[in-house]
Design a protein around this motif. Structure first.
Motif, PDB file in Angstrom:
ATOM      1  N   THR A 237       0.815  -1.221   0.000  1.00  0.00           N
ATOM      2  CA  THR A 237       0.000   0.000   0.000  1.00  0.00           C
ATOM      3  C   THR A 237       0.848   1.269   0.000  1.00  0.00           C
ATOM      4  N   GLU A 238       2.139   1.152   0.363  1.00  0.00           N
ATOM      5  CA  GLU A 238       3.013   2.319   0.310  1.00  0.00           C
ATOM      6  C   GLU A 238       3.440   2.641  -1.123  1.00  0.00           C
ATOM      7  N   GLU A 239       3.292   1.649  -2.017  1.00  0.00           N
ATOM      8  CA  GLU A 239       3.736   1.841  -3.397  1.00  0.00           C
ATOM      9  C   GLU A 239       2.599   1.827  -4.404  1.00  0.00           C
ATOM     10  N   LEU A 240       1.418   1.370  -3.975  1.00  0.00           N
ATOM     11  CA  LEU A 240       0.302   1.246  -4.900  1.00  0.00           C
ATOM     12  C   LEU A 240      -0.994   1.598  -4.174  1.00  0.00           C
ATOM     13  N   ASP A 241      -1.751   2.544  -4.743  1.00  0.00           N
ATOM     14  CA  ASP A 241      -2.964   3.029  -4.081  1.00  0.00           C
ATOM     15  C   ASP A 241      -4.242   2.465  -4.678  1.00  0.00           C
ATOM     16  N   LEU A 242      -4.229   2.130  -5.969  1.00  0.00           N
ATOM     17  CA  LEU A 242      -5.461   1.680  -6.618  1.00  0.00           C
ATOM     18  C   LEU A 242      -5.121   0.931  -7.898  1.00  0.00           C
ATOM     19  N   ASN A 265      -3.601 -11.878  -0.193  1.00  0.00           N
ATOM     20  CA  ASN A 265      -3.570 -10.917   0.918  1.00  0.00           C
ATOM     21  C   ASN A 265      -2.459  -9.874   0.784  1.00  0.00           C
ATOM     22  N   ARG A 266      -1.549 -10.053  -0.163  1.00  0.00           N
ATOM     23  CA  ARG A 266      -0.534  -9.026  -0.392  1.00  0.00           C
ATOM     24  C   ARG A 266      -1.167  -7.730  -0.891  1.00  0.00           C
ATOM     25  N   PHE A 267      -2.378  -7.828  -1.482  1.00  0.00           N
ATOM     26  CA  PHE A 267      -3.051  -6.662  -2.042  1.00  0.00           C
ATOM     27  C   PHE A 267      -4.151  -6.124  -1.125  1.00  0.00           C
ATOM     28  N   ASP A 268      -4.171  -6.606   0.102  1.00  0.00           N
ATOM     29  CA  ASP A 268      -5.176  -6.117   1.056  1.00  0.00           C
ATOM     30  C   ASP A 268      -5.069  -4.598   1.194  1.00  0.00           C
ATOM     31  N   GLY A 269      -6.221  -3.941   1.181  1.00  0.00           N
ATOM     32  CA  GLY A 269      -6.244  -2.491   1.344  1.00  0.00           C
ATOM     33  C   GLY A 269      -6.096  -1.711   0.055  1.00  0.00           C
ATOM     34  N   ILE A 270      -5.905  -2.404  -1.076  1.00  0.00           N
ATOM     35  CA  ILE A 270      -5.779  -1.725  -2.370  1.00  0.00           C
ATOM     36  C   ILE A 270      -7.066  -1.928  -3.160  1.00  0.00           C
ATOM     37  N   PRO A 271      -7.847  -0.889  -3.377  1.00  0.00           N
ATOM     38  CA  PRO A 271      -9.126  -1.046  -4.081  1.00  0.00           C
ATOM     39  C   PRO A 271      -8.929  -1.383  -5.555  1.00  0.00           C
ATOM     40  N   VAL A 272      -9.894  -2.127  -6.106  1.00  0.00           N
ATOM     41  CA  VAL A 272      -9.909  -2.464  -7.532  1.00  0.00           C
ATOM     42  C   VAL A 272     -11.170  -1.857  -8.143  1.00  0.00           C
ATOM     43  N   VAL A 273     -10.980  -1.030  -9.144  1.00  0.00           N
ATOM     44  CA  VAL A 273     -12.097  -0.404  -9.855  1.00  0.00           C
ATOM     45  C   VAL A 273     -12.148  -0.983 -11.262  1.00  0.00           C
ATOM     46  N   MET A 313      -8.039   9.542  -2.168  1.00  0.00           N
ATOM     47  CA  MET A 313      -7.932  10.438  -1.015  1.00  0.00           C
ATOM     48  C   MET A 313      -7.868   9.643   0.278  1.00  0.00           C
ATOM     49  N   LYS A 314      -8.633   8.573   0.356  1.00  0.00           N
ATOM     50  CA  LYS A 314      -8.606   7.724   1.556  1.00  0.00           C
ATOM     51  C   LYS A 314      -7.235   7.103   1.751  1.00  0.00           C
ATOM     52  N   SER A 315      -6.662   6.637   0.654  1.00  0.00           N
ATOM     53  CA  SER A 315      -5.354   5.997   0.775  1.00  0.00           C
ATOM     54  C   SER A 315      -4.293   7.005   1.180  1.00  0.00           C
ATOM     55  N   ASN A 316      -4.482   8.282   0.785  1.00  0.00           N
ATOM     56  CA  ASN A 316      -3.520   9.298   1.185  1.00  0.00           C
ATOM     57  C   ASN A 316      -3.602   9.634   2.660  1.00  0.00           C
ATOM     58  N   ARG A 317      -4.815   9.487   3.238  1.00  0.00           N
ATOM     59  CA  ARG A 317      -4.972   9.838   4.654  1.00  0.00           C
ATOM     60  C   ARG A 317      -4.556   8.707   5.580  1.00  0.00           C
ATOM     61  N   ASP A 318      -4.613   7.432   5.063  1.00  0.00           N
ATOM     62  CA  ASP A 318      -4.344   6.281   5.928  1.00  0.00           C
ATOM     63  C   ASP A 318      -2.868   6.116   6.203  1.00  0.00           C
TER      64      ASP A 318
END
Length: 318
Positions: A237-242, A265-273, A313-318
């Motif tokens: 999540t530090e290198e990929l937001d979405l 689970n390596r991609f946990d927290g990274i949304p997929v659109v 924006m959410k990923s930037n605040r977390d």
């Protein structure tokens, strides 16, 4: 078929179950040459004999005129003319496919409609050595029939863009970050036109981006990013937001790609659109079934940017 249309969605429930199976169904047709063409069945609403077409002045090349379809006026395109395969004296195609994609309904005139086939996405390949000056620029992928004949699958997004022009991407407000960390998006799309538009939106948002041309390439590159993060002992999540995925892509579709991502689970927290020209409710349901966080129809730059913004924006605040 006189005066009646073939409903291609009698088995739509069965087709929705293709999500996550890495298979697609293609409607085969010809344009009066020896070549075989195909289009994703989910883009086709119905097939009928060519109706009476009202001519209109100042139509783009390849647009034969307009028809009224259940109260809606839609343009009718000659695919043979657009692909440069029709002779000047050649009659209009005997059949019309009514297509729906990117929130637009169009009629496509073809010589003859053949049948529907089911193919594995890993048997669908991107064409090689295709020049933009030829009809091949409208081909997004190639597959092979059991008898060895090749099927050219149309890139309907390019047909739409080159026939009617591309809508400019308007003003998009950049992300307002709470920190100095870059925002990173990875996207996968096999359409050159779509990739260009996505890049414009992401650039206006002010985010960094990488991309892949199909689902298999995307998964290979995403897996490499995840392994690199593990080696550095840092969360991905530090290198990929979405991650932004197209639905239909050669070698691996967006549904299978999403399932790979969501089950790792390596991609946990990274949304997929999911970003697709297949804009029906059935396709939205297919996306939800494999776990996409949001589904947005192509192509409206403002809608795409406002769909991505809260996740970024959410990923930037977390």
């Amino acid at each position: 078929m006189e005066g009646a249309a073939i409903n291609l969605f009698d088995t739509v429930d069965a087709r929705t179950k293709l999500a996550g199976s890495n298979r697609m169904e293609i409607l085969l047709f010809s344009l009066g040459t020896s070549e075989i063409f195909g289009i994703n069945v989910f883009k086709v609403r119905e097939v009928s004999k060519t109706p009476f077409i009202t001519r209109a002045p100042n139509m783009p090349h390849g647009v034969e005129g307009l028809i009224s379809l259940r109260g809606n006026v839609i343009p009718v395109l000659s695919l043979g003319k657009i692909l440069g395969l029709s002779r000047p004296d050649q009659a209009l195609g005997a059949s019309m496919m009514v297509t729906e994609y990117s929130k637009r309904t169009l009629g496509f005139l073809v010589h003859e409609v053949d049948r529907i086939i089911r193919v594995e996405w890993d048997k669908v390949r991107q064409p090689e050595n295709m020049t933009l000056a030829s009809s091949q620029s409208y081909i997004t992928a190639i597959t092979e029939l059991d008898d060895g004949k090749l099927v050219s699958i149309l890139d309907v997004e390019t047909i739409l863009a080159q026939t009617f022009g591309e809508a400019p991407v308007g003003a998009i407000a950049p992300l307002q970050r709470d920190d100095e960390r870059d925002t990173n998006v990875f996207f996968a799309d096999d359409s050159m036109v779509a990739r260009k538009k996505i890049v414009e939106v992401l650039d206006k948002l002010g985010v960094r981006h990488k991309h892949a041309l199909n689902g298999q390439e995307a998964w290979t590159r995403l897996d490499a990013l995840a392994k690199h993060a593990e080696q550095r002992k840092r969360p991905l999540t530090e290198e990929l937001d979405l991650i932004l995925v197209d639905a239909e892509m050669p070698e691996m579709d967006g549904y299978v790609l999403t399932r790979h991502i969501k089950s790792d689970n390596r991609f946990d927290g990274i949304p997929v659109v999911m970003h697709s020209s297949l804009s029906s409710e059935a396709n939205r349901s297919m996306g939800k079934a494999v776990g996409v966080d949001a589904y947005v129809a192509k192509f409206d730059a403002e809608v795409l940017s406002e769909t991505l913004r809260p996740y970024l924006m959410k990923s930037n605040r977390d």
